[in-house]
Write a protein that holds these residues in place. Structure first.
Motif, mmCIF file in Angstrom:
data_model
loop_
_atom_site.group_PDB
_atom_site.id
_atom_site.type_symbol
_atom_site.label_atom_id
_atom_site.label_comp_id
_atom_site.label_asym_id
_atom_site.label_seq_id
_atom_site.Cartn_x
_atom_site.Cartn_y
_atom_site.Cartn_z
ATOM 1 N N ALA A 11 0.824 -1.212 0.000
ATOM 2 C CA ALA A 11 0.000 0.000 0.000
ATOM 3 C C ALA A 11 0.858 1.263 0.000
ATOM 4 O O ALA A 11 0.503 2.267 -0.628
ATOM 5 C CB ALA A 11 -0.934 -0.006 1.206
ATOM 6 N N ALA A 12 1.996 1.200 0.684
ATOM 7 C CA ALA A 12 2.895 2.354 0.730
ATOM 8 C C ALA A 12 3.461 2.687 -0.644
ATOM 9 O O ALA A 12 3.828 3.829 -0.914
ATOM 10 C CB ALA A 12 4.034 2.091 1.717
ATOM 11 N N ILE A 13 3.494 1.715 -1.515
ATOM 12 C CA ILE A 13 3.952 1.950 -2.884
ATOM 13 C C ILE A 13 2.769 2.296 -3.789
ATOM 14 O O ILE A 13 2.842 3.200 -4.618
ATOM 15 C CB ILE A 13 4.710 0.708 -3.424
ATOM 16 C CG1 ILE A 13 5.947 0.454 -2.573
ATOM 17 C CG2 ILE A 13 5.068 0.888 -4.894
ATOM 18 C CD1 ILE A 13 6.590 -0.898 -2.805
ATOM 19 N N GLY A 14 1.651 1.582 -3.620
ATOM 20 C CA GLY A 14 0.493 1.773 -4.490
ATOM 21 C C GLY A 14 -0.190 3.123 -4.341
ATOM 22 O O GLY A 14 -0.606 3.724 -5.332
ATOM 23 N N ALA A 15 -0.325 3.615 -3.127
ATOM 24 C CA ALA A 15 -1.047 4.878 -2.911
ATOM 25 C C ALA A 15 -0.350 6.079 -3.554
ATOM 26 O O ALA A 15 -0.992 6.849 -4.276
ATOM 27 C CB ALA A 15 -1.289 5.108 -1.421
ATOM 28 N N PRO A 16 0.959 6.267 -3.338
ATOM 29 C CA PRO A 16 1.602 7.389 -4.024
ATOM 30 C C PRO A 16 1.609 7.233 -5.545
ATOM 31 O O PRO A 16 1.463 8.205 -6.279
ATOM 32 C CB PRO A 16 3.039 7.384 -3.488
ATOM 33 C CG PRO A 16 3.041 6.519 -2.296
ATOM 34 C CD PRO A 16 1.864 5.606 -2.403
ATOM 35 N N LEU A 17 1.743 5.984 -6.015
ATOM 36 C CA LEU A 17 1.707 5.750 -7.459
ATOM 37 C C LEU A 17 0.338 6.108 -8.022
ATOM 38 O O LEU A 17 0.243 6.682 -9.115
ATOM 39 C CB LEU A 17 2.065 4.302 -7.782
ATOM 40 C CG LEU A 17 2.159 3.979 -9.271
ATOM 41 C CD1 LEU A 17 3.226 4.820 -9.957
ATOM 42 C CD2 LEU A 17 2.452 2.499 -9.462
ATOM 43 N N ARG A 18 -0.727 5.796 -7.281
ATOM 44 C CA ARG A 18 -2.071 6.175 -7.723
ATOM 45 C C ARG A 18 -2.163 7.683 -7.848
ATOM 46 O O ARG A 18 -2.639 8.218 -8.855
ATOM 47 C CB ARG A 18 -3.135 5.687 -6.744
ATOM 48 C CG ARG A 18 -4.506 6.282 -7.085
ATOM 49 C CD ARG A 18 -5.606 5.859 -6.163
ATOM 50 N NE ARG A 18 -5.228 5.766 -4.789
ATOM 51 C CZ ARG A 18 -5.866 6.336 -3.781
ATOM 52 N NH1 ARG A 18 -6.939 7.060 -4.000
ATOM 53 N NH2 ARG A 18 -5.458 6.191 -2.566
ATOM 54 N N TYR A 19 -1.737 8.393 -6.832
ATOM 55 C CA TYR A 19 -1.821 9.853 -6.836
ATOM 56 C C TYR A 19 -1.032 10.438 -8.013
ATOM 57 O O TYR A 19 -1.542 11.276 -8.768
ATOM 58 C CB TYR A 19 -1.303 10.425 -5.519
ATOM 59 C CG TYR A 19 -1.259 11.922 -5.526
ATOM 60 C CD1 TYR A 19 -2.425 12.663 -5.332
ATOM 61 C CD2 TYR A 19 -0.076 12.606 -5.758
ATOM 62 C CE1 TYR A 19 -2.401 14.054 -5.370
ATOM 63 C CE2 TYR A 19 -0.039 13.981 -5.793
ATOM 64 C CZ TYR A 19 -1.203 14.703 -5.594
ATOM 65 O OH TYR A 19 -1.179 16.065 -5.638
ATOM 66 N N LEU A 20 0.208 9.999 -8.177
ATOM 67 C CA LEU A 20 1.053 10.540 -9.245
ATOM 68 C C LEU A 20 0.516 10.202 -10.630
ATOM 69 O O LEU A 20 0.501 11.056 -11.524
ATOM 70 C CB LEU A 20 2.486 10.019 -9.086
ATOM 71 C CG LEU A 20 3.223 10.511 -7.844
ATOM 72 C CD1 LEU A 20 4.543 9.768 -7.674
ATOM 73 C CD2 LEU A 20 3.436 12.014 -7.890
ATOM 74 N N THR A 21 0.059 8.972 -10.807
ATOM 75 C CA THR A 21 -0.500 8.565 -12.099
ATOM 76 C C THR A 21 -1.766 9.352 -12.406
ATOM 77 O O THR A 21 -1.952 9.840 -13.533
ATOM 78 C CB THR A 21 -0.793 7.051 -12.114
ATOM 79 O OG1 THR A 21 0.413 6.351 -11.831
ATOM 80 C CG2 THR A 21 -1.354 6.612 -13.456
ATOM 81 N N ASP A 22 -2.637 9.483 -11.419
ATOM 82 C CA ASP A 22 -3.875 10.240 -11.595
ATOM 83 C C ASP A 22 -3.573 11.669 -12.034
ATOM 84 O O ASP A 22 -4.162 12.171 -12.990
ATOM 85 C CB ASP A 22 -4.682 10.228 -10.297
ATOM 86 C CG ASP A 22 -5.921 11.085 -10.396
ATOM 87 O OD1 ASP A 22 -6.828 10.742 -11.178
ATOM 88 O OD2 ASP A 22 -5.984 12.121 -9.680
ATOM 89 N N ARG A 23 -2.670 12.325 -11.368
ATOM 90 C CA ARG A 23 -2.337 13.717 -11.695
ATOM 91 C C ARG A 23 -1.704 13.814 -13.078
ATOM 92 O O ARG A 23 -2.018 14.712 -13.852
ATOM 93 C CB ARG A 23 -1.385 14.314 -10.651
ATOM 94 C CG ARG A 23 -1.966 14.446 -9.250
ATOM 95 C CD ARG A 23 -3.128 15.432 -9.151
ATOM 96 N NE ARG A 23 -4.366 14.741 -9.484
ATOM 97 C CZ ARG A 23 -5.440 15.281 -10.034
ATOM 98 N NH1 ARG A 23 -5.480 16.538 -10.342
ATOM 99 N NH2 ARG A 23 -6.517 14.575 -10.292
#
Length: 123
Positions: A11-23
């Motif tokens: 989750a510590a990897i997936g959550a920031p990746l979600r945010y960055l990809t979304d933006r």
């Protein structure tokens, strides 16, 4: 206890990746349609489908499936953005978001499973 730590690590990897990809994705589209959320949800569904079709490994599923894919994908943001579209006078786009996101998410999962089966020679 180890599985909980693996979920947290994923989750510590997936959550920031979600945010960055979304933006990153949303910045490239001049539309109210939530392309960033759509992208992470479809990609996460495909990856989870792929993982689910592999021979079971509890540690991998905890870290990559539950942790990473769970944090990468976002049902709550999908719901919020759909309601926001409807509220802001774009009910057809809201409906399209639901139809396209659910269809593409399921399709991504099926494609991920098919890819895993093809690569592993599974059932």
């Amino acid at each position: 206890m180890m599985e909980v730590l693996l979920v947290a690590l994923g989750a510590a990897i997936g959550a920031p990746l979600r945010y960055l990809t979304d933006r990153l994705v949303q910045a490239r589209h001049d539309t109210a349609f939530p392309w960033g959320t759509f992208t992470v949800n479809v990609c996460g569904s495909a990856l989870l489908g792929f993982l689910a079709a592999l021979p079971a490994d509890a540690a991998v599923m905890a870290a990559a499936g539950t942790g990473f894919c769970g944090a990468l994908t976002t049902y709550s943001t999908f719901s919020y953005e759909t309601l926001r579209l409807a509220r802001d006078g774009a009910p057809l786009m809201a409906l399209a978001n639901v139809a396209v996101s659910v269809t593409a998410g399921l399709g991504g999962g099926v494609c991920g499973m098919a890819l895993a089966v093809a690569l592993t020679g599974g059932p």
